[in-house]
Scaffold this active site. Structure first.
Site, PDB file in Angstrom:
ATOM      1  N   ASP A 114      13.595 -12.600  55.325  1.00 43.16           N
ATOM      2  CA  ASP A 114      12.793 -12.057  55.915  1.00 43.16           C
ATOM      3  C   ASP A 114      11.930 -12.826  57.044  1.00 43.16           C
ATOM      4  O   ASP A 114      12.120 -14.171  56.951  1.00 43.16           O
ATOM      5  CB  ASP A 114      11.603 -11.310  55.285  1.00 43.16           C
ATOM      6  CG  ASP A 114      10.918 -12.073  54.108  1.00 43.16           C
ATOM      7  OD1 ASP A 114      10.527 -13.236  54.568  1.00 43.16           O
ATOM      8  OD2 ASP A 114      10.646 -11.626  53.185  1.00 43.16           O
ATOM      9  N   ASN A 142      -9.972  -6.027  20.904  1.00 45.18           N
ATOM     10  CA  ASN A 142     -10.176  -5.045  22.255  1.00 45.18           C
ATOM     11  C   ASN A 142      -9.754  -5.658  23.503  1.00 45.18           C
ATOM     12  O   ASN A 142     -10.051  -5.436  24.454  1.00 45.18           O
ATOM     13  CB  ASN A 142     -11.845  -4.882  22.314  1.00 45.18           C
ATOM     14  CG  ASN A 142     -12.377  -6.227  22.841  1.00 45.18           C
ATOM     15  OD1 ASN A 142     -11.836  -7.167  22.604  1.00 45.18           O
ATOM     16  ND2 ASN A 142     -13.825  -5.987  23.022  1.00 45.18           N
ATOM     17  N   LYS A 148      13.801  -7.670  57.795  1.00 45.94           N
ATOM     18  CA  LYS A 148      13.440  -6.734  56.809  1.00 45.94           C
ATOM     19  C   LYS A 148      12.389  -5.591  56.979  1.00 45.94           C
ATOM     20  O   LYS A 148      11.452  -6.143  57.571  1.00 45.94           O
ATOM     21  CB  LYS A 148      13.287  -7.562  55.317  1.00 45.94           C
ATOM     22  CG  LYS A 148      12.648  -6.984  54.061  1.00 45.94           C
ATOM     23  CD  LYS A 148      12.563  -7.855  52.922  1.00 45.94           C
ATOM     24  CE  LYS A 148      11.219  -8.240  52.999  1.00 45.94           C
ATOM     25  NZ  LYS A 148      10.776  -8.867  51.586  1.00 45.94           N
ATOM     26  N   ASP A 159      11.235 -10.722  42.878  1.00 44.98           N
ATOM     27  CA  ASP A 159      10.407  -9.699  41.880  1.00 44.98           C
ATOM     28  C   ASP A 159      11.234  -8.721  41.548  1.00 44.98           C
ATOM     29  O   ASP A 159      11.996  -8.973  40.571  1.00 44.98           O
ATOM     30  CB  ASP A 159       9.140  -9.210  42.680  1.00 44.98           C
ATOM     31  CG  ASP A 159       8.397  -8.483  41.818  1.00 44.98           C
ATOM     32  OD1 ASP A 159       8.401  -8.366  40.786  1.00 44.98           O
ATOM     33  OD2 ASP A 159       6.965  -8.181  42.614  1.00 44.98           O
ATOM     34  N   THR A 160      11.170  -7.524  42.204  1.00 41.04           N
ATOM     35  CA  THR A 160      12.253  -6.698  41.683  1.00 41.04           C
ATOM     36  C   THR A 160      13.625  -6.940  42.099  1.00 41.04           C
ATOM     37  O   THR A 160      14.832  -6.253  41.504  1.00 41.04           O
ATOM     38  CB  THR A 160      11.978  -5.194  42.330  1.00 41.04           C
ATOM     39  OG1 THR A 160      12.020  -5.462  43.676  1.00 41.04           O
ATOM     40  CG2 THR A 160      10.551  -4.832  41.991  1.00 41.04           C
ATOM     41  N   ASP A 183      14.439 -18.075  49.327  1.00 41.02           N
ATOM     42  CA  ASP A 183      13.111 -17.220  49.186  1.00 41.02           C
ATOM     43  C   ASP A 183      12.118 -17.922  48.131  1.00 41.02           C
ATOM     44  O   ASP A 183      12.649 -18.675  47.461  1.00 41.02           O
ATOM     45  CB  ASP A 183      13.191 -15.941  48.599  1.00 41.02           C
ATOM     46  CG  ASP A 183      12.581 -14.773  49.325  1.00 41.02           C
ATOM     47  OD1 ASP A 183      11.367 -15.207  49.856  1.00 41.02           O
ATOM     48  OD2 ASP A 183      12.776 -13.607  49.313  1.00 41.02           O
ATOM     49  N   ARG A 234       0.945 -12.830  47.374  1.00 40.77           N
ATOM     50  CA  ARG A 234       1.266 -11.837  48.391  1.00 40.77           C
ATOM     51  C   ARG A 234       0.239 -11.121  48.972  1.00 40.77           C
ATOM     52  O   ARG A 234       0.496 -10.577  50.026  1.00 40.77           O
ATOM     53  CB  ARG A 234       2.339 -11.076  47.910  1.00 40.77           C
ATOM     54  CG  ARG A 234       3.819 -11.753  47.851  1.00 40.77           C
ATOM     55  CD  ARG A 234       4.774 -10.987  46.955  1.00 40.77           C
ATOM     56  NE  ARG A 234       4.687 -10.692  45.702  1.00 40.77           N
ATOM     57  CZ  ARG A 234       5.445  -9.919  44.662  1.00 40.77           C
ATOM     58  NH1 ARG A 234       6.480  -9.312  45.318  1.00 40.77           N
ATOM     59  NH2 ARG A 234       5.190 -10.017  43.598  1.00 40.77           N
ATOM     60  N   GLU A 262     -10.272  -8.799  24.600  1.00 36.78           N
ATOM     61  CA  GLU A 262     -10.966 -10.070  25.090  1.00 36.78           C
ATOM     62  C   GLU A 262     -10.365 -11.375  24.449  1.00 36.78           C
ATOM     63  O   GLU A 262      -9.882 -11.318  23.218  1.00 36.78           O
ATOM     64  CB  GLU A 262     -12.557  -9.925  24.353  1.00 36.78           C
ATOM     65  CG  GLU A 262     -13.184  -9.035  25.410  1.00 36.78           C
ATOM     66  CD  GLU A 262     -14.706  -8.884  24.836  1.00 36.78           C
ATOM     67  OE1 GLU A 262     -14.980  -9.537  23.732  1.00 36.78           O
ATOM     68  OE2 GLU A 262     -15.475  -7.835  25.149  1.00 36.78           O
TER      69      GLU A 262
HETATM   70  C1  R5P Z   1       8.406 -11.514  50.664  1.00 36.05           C
HETATM   71  O1  R5P Z   1       7.714 -11.619  51.235  1.00 36.05           O
HETATM   72  C2  R5P Z   1       8.696 -12.339  49.291  1.00 36.05           C
HETATM   73  O2  R5P Z   1       9.025 -13.716  50.103  1.00 36.05           O
HETATM   74  C3  R5P Z   1       9.861 -12.025  48.536  1.00 36.05           C
HETATM   75  O3  R5P Z   1      10.885 -11.961  49.182  1.00 36.05           O
HETATM   76  C4  R5P Z   1       9.719 -10.683  47.980  1.00 36.05           C
HETATM   77  O4  R5P Z   1       8.271 -10.356  47.709  1.00 36.05           O
HETATM   78  C5  R5P Z   1      10.367 -10.331  46.762  1.00 36.05           C
HETATM   79  O5  R5P Z   1      10.007  -8.994  46.306  1.00 36.05           O
HETATM   80  P1  R5P Z   1      11.458  -8.125  45.679  1.00 36.05           P
HETATM   81  O6  R5P Z   1      12.033  -9.087  44.979  1.00 36.05           O
HETATM   82  O7  R5P Z   1      10.677  -7.100  44.896  1.00 36.05           O
HETATM   83  O8  R5P Z   1      11.985  -7.545  46.902  1.00 36.05           O
END
Ligand code: R5P
Length: 325
Positions: free
Chosen positions: A178, A45, A201, A233-234, A229, A104, A47
């Protein structure tokens, strides 16, 4: 029995969740120790159950977990492992979370939002953690969310070592993708003796993971740009930044990031013609299918092992960074 016996009564115990066993194993090897065998399972389930195969009574225990996808499951597993340590009378419990989950979500950007990074700290505390160790927190002030010692480590020395011989300060620009990373990028710029540029950004607060670049502040024309950075992520932040830098006359773009989250479509879009190389660490596992030829993955285990050693021996974690941040 696993663990290091010292001349005093201290005993180091290393335990690992199931998210990134290779990293935990490397940390143990660096420390000349072994992971305590653990029976961790997921029931039908969903757990999770965890039990240590050896006594951990009176130990200085470090619970290693990498918060990769499925992140909520791995977080829950780590909480359960902390609880098991507490109930088995470990003397001190340190959460080793190289990539701090939910970092984040560190403030309310709009009304009726959660502060999930704080919630995670509260969960660690409630489970029984005495300390937290993490690398390149998305925002340094997350340290204050946990009522106890937080060892905030920096991957910069590891990444810098890689770039040292490869980049010429005379033609280099360090770029923050950013506004949130400006302080860290500024330290990189000092260390490398290269000028700093900043990208403005924008994100749509209503659409997750969408990014647009508004303007570049600083000189990038005719320069190799090193984008720094905390996490990818994406990949959209980095790819949009690289496109903008190239459109503004950059000679090349290389990327240094600590945490390779690599959610789709990162692996595809980071292979963009605008990016010469992406350099990350292995705080998170990067499976074979998410690797490509212009990706370099640097081992983070030596840094974590050294920090664990310093904490265990009541040494100095600060001394490891020599003013790095
Ligand atoms: C943003 O503030 C973080 O430092 C990364 O730049 C951001 O979270 C990366 O996310 P992604 O790769 O999805 O643009």
């Amino acid at each position: 029995m696993s663990g290091i016996e010292t001349t005093g009564s201290k005993r180091l115990v290393l335990v690992s969740g199931r998210a990134h066993p290779a990293l935990a194993q490397e940390i143990a090897e660096e420390l000349g120790s072994e992971l305590v065998p653990t029976d961790a399972r997921t029931f039908a389930n969903g757990e999770i159950y965890a039990r240590y195969d050896e006594s951990v009574r009176g130990s200085d225990a470090f619970v290693i977990q990498s918060h990769t996808s499925p992140i909520n499951e791995w977080l829950m597993e780590q909480l359960i492992m902390i609880d098991a340590l507490k109930r088995a009378s470990a003397k001190r419990i340190t959460v080793v979370a190289p990539f701090y989950p939910y970092a984040r979500q560190d403030k309310k950007g709009r009304g009726r939002e959660p502060i999930s990074a704080r919630l995670v700290a509260d969960l660690f505390k409630a489970a029984g953690a005495n300390r937290i160790m993490s690398i390149d927190l998305h925002a340094a002030q997350i340290q204050g969310f946990f009522d106890g010692p937080v060892d905030h480590l920096f991957a910069m020395p590891v990444l810098l070592e890689y770039f040292k011989e490869k980049l010429d300060p005379a033609t280099l620009a360090v770029v923050s993708p950013d506004m949130g990373r400006v302080r860290v990028a500024d330290i990189w710029s000092d260390k490398l003796g290269a000028p700093l540029a900043i990208i403005h950004k924008r994100r749509d607060p209503l659409v997750p993971n969408q990014v647009s670049v508004h303007e570049i502040v600083g000189e990038v024309e005719g320069r190799v740009c090193l984008l720094v950075d905390d996490l990818i992520d994406t990949g959209r932040t980095i790819v949009r930044a690289a496109e903008a830098l190239k459109a503004n006359g950059a000679l090349g773009v290389v990327v240094a990031a600590t945490h390779a989250v690599f959610s789709a479509p990162a692996t595809e879009i980071l292979q963009s013609e605008f990016i010469d190389r992406v350099v990350v660490t292995d705080t998170l596992p990067v499976p074979e299918e998410k690797r490509w030829d212009r990706l370099t993955i640097l081992p983070i285990a030596p840094l974590l092992a050294r920090a664990i050693h310093e904490v265990f021996e009541d040494g100095s974690v600060t001394s490891m960074f020599d003013g790095a941040a």
